[in-house]
Design a protein around this motif. Sequence first.
Motif, PDB file in Angstrom:
ATOM      1  N   PHE A   1       0.833  -1.204   0.000  1.00  0.00           N
ATOM      2  CA  PHE A   1       0.000   0.000   0.000  1.00  0.00           C
ATOM      3  C   PHE A   1       0.869   1.255   0.000  1.00  0.00           C
ATOM      4  O   PHE A   1       0.658   2.175  -0.810  1.00  0.00           O
ATOM      5  CB  PHE A   1      -0.928   0.013   1.215  1.00  0.00           C
ATOM      6  N   LEU A   2       1.815   1.341   0.909  1.00  0.00           N
ATOM      7  CA  LEU A   2       2.662   2.535   1.026  1.00  0.00           C
ATOM      8  C   LEU A   2       3.485   2.755  -0.243  1.00  0.00           C
ATOM      9  O   LEU A   2       3.646   3.890  -0.710  1.00  0.00           O
ATOM     10  CB  LEU A   2       3.579   2.420   2.240  1.00  0.00           C
ATOM     11  N   LYS A   3       3.993   1.673  -0.814  1.00  0.00           N
ATOM     12  CA  LYS A   3       4.823   1.778  -2.024  1.00  0.00           C
ATOM     13  C   LYS A   3       4.028   2.306  -3.209  1.00  0.00           C
ATOM     14  O   LYS A   3       4.552   3.063  -4.040  1.00  0.00           O
ATOM     15  CB  LYS A   3       5.414   0.408  -2.352  1.00  0.00           C
ATOM     16  N   SER A   4       2.747   1.951  -3.306  1.00  0.00           N
ATOM     17  CA  SER A   4       1.953   2.352  -4.466  1.00  0.00           C
ATOM     18  C   SER A   4       1.192   3.657  -4.268  1.00  0.00           C
ATOM     19  O   SER A   4       0.793   4.288  -5.250  1.00  0.00           O
ATOM     20  CB  SER A   4       0.963   1.233  -4.823  1.00  0.00           C
ATOM     21  N   HIS A   5       1.005   4.090  -3.013  1.00  0.00           N
ATOM     22  CA  HIS A   5       0.194   5.281  -2.763  1.00  0.00           C
ATOM     23  C   HIS A   5       0.974   6.499  -2.255  1.00  0.00           C
ATOM     24  O   HIS A   5       0.610   7.630  -2.571  1.00  0.00           O
ATOM     25  CB  HIS A   5      -0.933   4.954  -1.774  1.00  0.00           C
ATOM     26  N   LEU A   6       2.005   6.301  -1.481  1.00  0.00           N
ATOM     27  CA  LEU A   6       2.788   7.449  -1.000  1.00  0.00           C
ATOM     28  C   LEU A   6       3.865   7.773  -2.026  1.00  0.00           C
ATOM     29  O   LEU A   6       5.063   7.558  -1.818  1.00  0.00           O
ATOM     30  CB  LEU A   6       3.389   7.160   0.374  1.00  0.00           C
ATOM     31  N   VAL A   7       3.404   8.296  -3.178  1.00  0.00           N
ATOM     32  CA  VAL A   7       4.270   8.563  -4.324  1.00  0.00           C
ATOM     33  C   VAL A   7       4.056   9.989  -4.807  1.00  0.00           C
ATOM     34  O   VAL A   7       2.994  10.581  -4.605  1.00  0.00           O
ATOM     35  CB  VAL A   7       3.983   7.559  -5.463  1.00  0.00           C
ATOM     36  N   SER A   8       5.076  10.535  -5.450  1.00  0.00           N
ATOM     37  CA  SER A   8       5.022  11.944  -5.847  1.00  0.00           C
ATOM     38  C   SER A   8       3.967  12.221  -6.917  1.00  0.00           C
ATOM     39  O   SER A   8       3.452  13.338  -7.019  1.00  0.00           O
ATOM     40  CB  SER A   8       6.397  12.410  -6.335  1.00  0.00           C
ATOM     41  N   SER A   9       3.617  11.226  -7.726  1.00  0.00           N
ATOM     42  CA  SER A   9       2.624  11.446  -8.785  1.00  0.00           C
ATOM     43  C   SER A   9       1.227  11.685  -8.227  1.00  0.00           C
ATOM     44  O   SER A   9       0.348  12.166  -8.940  1.00  0.00           O
ATOM     45  CB  SER A   9       2.597  10.240  -9.736  1.00  0.00           C
ATOM     46  N   ARG A  10       1.008  11.366  -6.964  1.00  0.00           N
ATOM     47  CA  ARG A  10      -0.308  11.577  -6.344  1.00  0.00           C
ATOM     48  C   ARG A  10      -0.295  12.728  -5.335  1.00  0.00           C
ATOM     49  O   ARG A  10      -1.282  12.973  -4.654  1.00  0.00           O
ATOM     50  CB  ARG A  10      -0.754  10.299  -5.624  1.00  0.00           C
ATOM     51  N   LEU A  11       0.811  13.439  -5.248  1.00  0.00           N
ATOM     52  CA  LEU A  11       1.041  14.380  -4.150  1.00  0.00           C
ATOM     53  C   LEU A  11       0.543  15.799  -4.423  1.00  0.00           C
ATOM     54  O   LEU A  11       0.755  16.353  -5.490  1.00  0.00           O
ATOM     55  CB  LEU A  11       2.543  14.423  -3.839  1.00  0.00           C
ATOM     56  N   ILE A  12      -0.117  16.357  -3.405  1.00  0.00           N
ATOM     57  CA  ILE A  12      -0.421  17.793  -3.334  1.00  0.00           C
ATOM     58  C   ILE A  12       0.105  18.272  -1.983  1.00  0.00           C
ATOM     59  O   ILE A  12      -0.183  17.664  -0.949  1.00  0.00           O
ATOM     60  CB  ILE A  12      -1.929  18.074  -3.442  1.00  0.00           C
ATOM     61  N   VAL A  13       0.886  19.346  -1.987  1.00  0.00           N
ATOM     62  CA  VAL A  13       1.478  19.868  -0.754  1.00  0.00           C
ATOM     63  C   VAL A  13       0.692  21.094  -0.298  1.00  0.00           C
ATOM     64  O   VAL A  13       0.368  21.965  -1.097  1.00  0.00           O
ATOM     65  CB  VAL A  13       2.964  20.249  -0.967  1.00  0.00           C
ATOM     66  N   VAL A  14       0.407  21.140   1.007  1.00  0.00           N
ATOM     67  CA  VAL A  14      -0.297  22.281   1.600  1.00  0.00           C
ATOM     68  C   VAL A  14       0.570  22.830   2.727  1.00  0.00           C
ATOM     69  O   VAL A  14       0.962  22.096   3.635  1.00  0.00           O
ATOM     70  CB  VAL A  14      -1.676  21.858   2.148  1.00  0.00           C
ATOM     71  N   ILE A  15       0.878  24.139   2.662  1.00  0.00           N
ATOM     72  CA  ILE A  15       1.781  24.763   3.642  1.00  0.00           C
ATOM     73  C   ILE A  15       1.168  26.072   4.140  1.00  0.00           C
ATOM     74  O   ILE A  15       0.599  26.844   3.363  1.00  0.00           O
ATOM     75  CB  ILE A  15       3.156  25.079   3.027  1.00  0.00           C
ATOM     76  N   GLY A  16       1.325  26.326   5.437  1.00  0.00           N
ATOM     77  CA  GLY A  16       0.866  27.593   5.973  1.00  0.00           C
ATOM     78  C   GLY A  16       1.718  28.045   7.143  1.00  0.00           C
ATOM     79  O   GLY A  16       2.338  27.232   7.833  1.00  0.00           O
ATOM     80  N   GLY A  17       1.765  29.361   7.346  1.00  0.00           N
ATOM     81  CA  GLY A  17       2.470  29.900   8.504  1.00  0.00           C
ATOM     82  C   GLY A  17       3.429  31.010   8.160  1.00  0.00           C
ATOM     83  O   GLY A  17       3.440  31.557   7.050  1.00  0.00           O
ATOM     84  N   ASP A  18       4.256  31.336   9.131  1.00  0.00           N
ATOM     85  CA  ASP A  18       5.228  32.430   8.992  1.00  0.00           C
ATOM     86  C   ASP A  18       6.495  31.883   8.353  1.00  0.00           C
ATOM     87  O   ASP A  18       7.515  31.677   9.013  1.00  0.00           O
ATOM     88  CB  ASP A  18       5.509  33.016  10.379  1.00  0.00           C
TER      89      ASP A  18
END
Length: 427
Positions: free
Chosen positions: A193-210
Amino acid sequence: MKKILLILLMLGQILMAATIQNIEVNGKNIPVIFEKDTRLPLATMQFIFTNSGSITDTKKAGIAKFASRVMSEGTKELGSNKFAEALEAKAIHISASTGKETFVLEVGCLKDEFDTALKYFDALLQDPNLSQDTIKKVKTTTIGSLSSKANDFDYVAENELKQLLFADTPLANPSSGTIESVKSINLTDIKTFLKSHLVSSRLIVVIGGDLDIEDIKIKIAKIIQKMPQGRATKLKNYPVITKASEKIIKKETEQAYVYFGSPYNMEVGDKDYYKARVATYILGTGGFGSRLMEEIRVKRGLAYSAYARLHVSKSSSYMSGYLQTKLDTMQEAQKTVKEVVARFVKDGVTKDELKQTKKFLLGSEPLRVETMSQRLNRTFMEYYKGYDLGHSDKELSLIKELKLKGLNKFIKKHTEILEMSFAIVTK
C-alpha cells in the motif's frame, strides 16, 4: 483615511490569501498550496496523496487506515517511543490520517523548529516503522477499537446504511475495516500500500504559517526527490444503488437508531451545487428550523434531533440522514421522514425559509475561514475539485442572488432522493 490605509497595509503584510504554486521535481510539477500568516510563529505542512484513502481498500477493508496508523508509529531506526520523545522535545507534531479519497501526512511546529520537523518528516517517509511487531501492535489496538464499537449503535447503523447504498464496492466497507479483515492484514499488505500510494505522482502539498515559501520549496523538493514517483490513477466513481431497501438490525437497545440515505444526481463541479447546499440546509442540515427537525421533534416529539446532509465528492454523490427515537415510535418516525422529504420535493421551500437560510450562510461565513487551517482546507478543496481559486466567494454571491422560483424548480427536479433506503438498529 491614512490611518485606515496603513492598518489595511499592515494586515496585508500579516495575512496573505492562499496561492497555488508548483515545485518541479524529476520533470514533474507538484502543486503547492501556500498561505503566509505571521500572526503567530507557527508552521504547518501536509502531504496529501490523492486516490489513496479508504476508497482504495478493494482487497481488504481497512488497509488505508491501518497504514496511516503504522505511519504514526515513528521510524524503524528510532522506534515508536524514541521517535515520539524526539518530537515532543521540540514541540513537533507529526501524524498520519486517511479520508475517503486521500491519505494525509501532516507536520506542525514552531517556525524556528520547522527545519528539524522536516528532518523527522523525511525520515518517516524514507524509513517507516515497518515490522512484524508494529503490525501486531496496530492490529491489537484496531481490533480493540472495533470491538468496542459493536455497541455504538450509531456506528452500526451508519455502516449498515453504507452497505445498502454502495453494496459490493469499497464504499460499503467501514473505513477501519472489520475485525475479520483487520486480522487478515499483514506486513506485505502495508508495504504494498505505502509503495503504491505514498508517491510523488499523487502528491499535493499544503503549507501555511510564517514561512518564506521560496526557501521552503527548495527544502521540500529534496524530500520529494527521494520519494518514488509511482503512478497516478483515476479515481473511481460509485453510484448509489437506486432501488430503495431496508435493513433491520436487532440489538439490546432502549432506543431505535434510524439512518436513511438516497441517491443525489450531482457531480463535483456542477454549476447548481450552491442550490443543493441551500436546499439541503432547509431540509435537514440547519438544525432547529429545518423541515426534519420541525416535523420530527417540534411538532411530534419523536426525536431529540433529526438531520439530513448532502455528500458530493469525486467518488460518490448521495444524501443521508439520521435520528434516534423511542422503540415504539420507530415506524412513525420512519414514515414521517418519508413524508417530509416527499412534501419537500413536491412543494419546495417558502420565501421565509430561503431568506433565513441566506442570512445564516452569508452571516456565518467568517466563522468558516477564521483559522489558517480552515482557509488552507478551503483552498485545497477548490483546487482538488477543479474550481478556480476564490470559487467559495463566488458561490456565496450566487446564494445571495438565488431566487425562490429557481430554487424550487431545482428541488422538484431531484426526485431521486425519494428512493430512500433505511438501516435501523432496534430491539
